[in-house]
Design an enzyme around this catalytic site. Structure first.
Site, PDB file in Angstrom:
ATOM      1  CB  CYS A   1     -10.926  -5.414  -1.457  1.00 40.68           C
ATOM      2  SG  CYS A   1     -10.328  -3.745  -1.721  1.00 40.68           S
TER       3      CYS A   1
ATOM      4  CG  HIS B   1      -9.036  -8.309   1.010  1.00 36.88           C
ATOM      5  ND1 HIS B   1      -8.904  -7.010   0.592  1.00 36.88           N
ATOM      6  CD2 HIS B   1      -9.363  -8.239   2.322  1.00 36.88           C
ATOM      7  CE1 HIS B   1      -9.152  -6.197   1.600  1.00 36.88           C
ATOM      8  NE2 HIS B   1      -9.418  -6.922   2.662  1.00 36.88           N
TER       9      HIS B   1
HETATM   10 CA   LIG Z   1     -10.661  -2.556  -3.784  1.00 39.68          CA
END
Ligand SMILES: [Ca+2]
Ligand SMILES: [Ca+2]
Length: 473
Positions: A73, A127
């Site tokens: 991510c 994130h």
């Molecule tokens: Ca992800």
């Protein structure tokens, strides 16, 4: 006299010129989380149900060979939003803090704001932070720096997968919840907020980001999304092959098997987990449908560019691996679709062609310069990715680029070309796959003399310098 005429002329032209500069197409920027190619239009799993992803893809250009900049991510999202590849920024891992590594980077919403746009966002785009300074408004409130809204969780957890130890991510679990979409909250609330914005007229063009969190774990969604996938109907992943690891180099053998898959299989949860992933994709698709419906019913229908991407894919047992973090295609390849209506973009006046499909290797790093270009604003000089405009004009146009996905260790990466993939681990181990014949990467050709030239060719296209991994939080 001439001077006065010029002044009069200028006066007549100026307000329009200024107004024209402030006008521009809206950009609806939709991110999905951990969504691999298990969507109808990419054919990754025949069981998936994704009518809304499919209709968006069919209305514009679908990229079938798009890859993420990083295999997790944070590196992927940071790279997309900053326009900087992990090997340039030094952000390779989930544990790194974006603003410690890149204190001054101008993220995409901020760049659009400095060119007359209003930047609105909802849900997970970065994130688990919002980066308040980059946005005008956010849902939840940007001051909270928490991009996920209220979401229903079962009271007793885990529901399906017992915890095996400290190593296990607490969210690895799946269950059908007895709840309506509204009671569930989460992405339903995000789609509601984004839908409200699309239903209104705005005095500035919008950069409107919509972060849909499913199919990120936990795979808890309302029960109605599980119903089309009865457990007895669930098939194992089409890319799974029991002896697939045999021809991998040591680094590949190490990257594949992990404790998650072993644990899940031992407890007889493999099919149940696949069911949870399919249900979560189906739910995410329905939330996308709500956003697309709001766009189509509202006043922004004809002047909004729509882009949809996922931050990386996911393995569900292929090569004995569960999750992401690898350089195989199941993780690096992501959905990417772009729809540009006619008459809104100065560089693509005809818009994208309905139902066009592009198989050239592209990377999500290209979103920053591409979207800026489509909106008629300058790109950022240090953007890593090439502009996708030639491919939006003609999906078969010449394209000399390959697409690189970086792993957490600098110098470890997957390289995607047209029809071929090359994996390089920092210690020197390599893999080579002929994707046209072997889409699941079952046969490693790196050691075969007949493919030596291909190996040499792809090695030459890889980056040679890698920024060190910048200090962790
Ligand atoms: Ca992800
Ligand atoms: Ca193999």
């Amino acid at each position: 006299m001439l001077f006065i005429q010029c002044l009069v002329l200028l006066h007549a032209l100026l307000p329009d010129a200024v107004a024209a500069e402030q006008k521009g197409p809206n950009v609806l920027f939709i991110a999905m989380d951990d969504l691999n190619d298990w969507i109808g239009c990419m054919g990754g799993n025949a069981q998936s149900i994704t009518p809304n992803l499919d209709r968006l893809a069919a209305s514009g250009t679908l990229f079938t060979n798009a890859h993420c900049p990083g295999a997790a991510c944070n590196p992927s999202r940071t790279a997309v939003m900053s326009g900087l590849s992990p090997h340039v920024s030094g952000l390779y891992e989930n544990s790194q803090n974006m603003r410690e590594v890149l204190p001054d980077a101008e993220l995409m919403p901020s760049h659009f704001r400095s060119h007359g746009y209003k930047a609105l966002g909802a849900g997970k785009i970065l994130h688990y932070v919002i980066d308040a300074r980059s946005w005008d408004e956010y849902f939840p409130a940007k001051e909270s720096e928490m991009p996920l809204p209220r979401t229903l969780y079962p009271e007793k957890r885990p529901v399906s997968l017992p915890r095996a130890g400290e190593w296990q991510y607490v969210e690895t679990d799946w269950a059908a919840l007895d709840a309506t979409d509204e009671e569930f909250g989460g992405d339903w609330l995000v789609s509601e907020w984004v839908g409200d914005q699309l239903g209104k007229k705005h005095d500035q063009p919008l950069f409107l980001a919509c972060g849909i969190y499913r199919p990120h774990e936990p795979w808890f969604v309302p029960a109605r999304y599980f119903e089309p996938f009865p457990l007895e109907s669930i098939k194992l992943p089409p890319g799974y092959k029991e002896d697939d690891l045999d021809d991998l180099p040591p680094a590949g053998k190490k990257a594949g098997p992990n404790r998650y898959f072993e644990h899940i299989r031992k407890l007889g949860q493999w099919r149940k987990a696949i069911q949870g992933y399919l249900a979560s994709i189906h739910f995410a698709d329905a939330m996308l449908g709500r956003v697309l419906d709001s766009l189509e019913k509202g006043p922004n229908k004809d002047n909004t560019i729509v882009v949809l991407w996922s931050d990386h894919g996911w393995q569900l047992g292929e090569k004995q691996h569960w999750q992401k973090f690898t350089a195989w295609r199941a993780v690096t390849r992501v959905p990417l679709m772009i729809r540009v209506p006619p008459s809104v973009s100065p560089v693509l006046p005809g818009g994208t062609s309905i139902g066009s499909v592009c198989d050239q290797p592209v990377n999500l790093l290209s979103l920053y310069p591409t979207l800026a270009g489509l909106a008629g604003i300058p790109g950022k000089p240090d953007n890593s990715g090439p502009d996708l405009l030639p491919l939006l004009k003609d999906p078969e146009s010449a394209w000399d680029f390959v697409s690189i996905t970086h792993l957490a260790t600098p110098g470890s990466y997957g390289l995607s070309a047209r029809g071929w993939r090359y994996i390089h681990y920092a210690g020197g181990d390599e893999e080579l796959y002929d994707i046209a014949k072997d889409p699941f990467e079952w046969v490693n050709l790196a050691g075969k003399t007949e493919h030596k030239d291909k190996l040499t060719e792809l090695r030459r296209m890889a980056p040679t310098e890698f920024a060190p991994l910048e200090s962790k939080r």
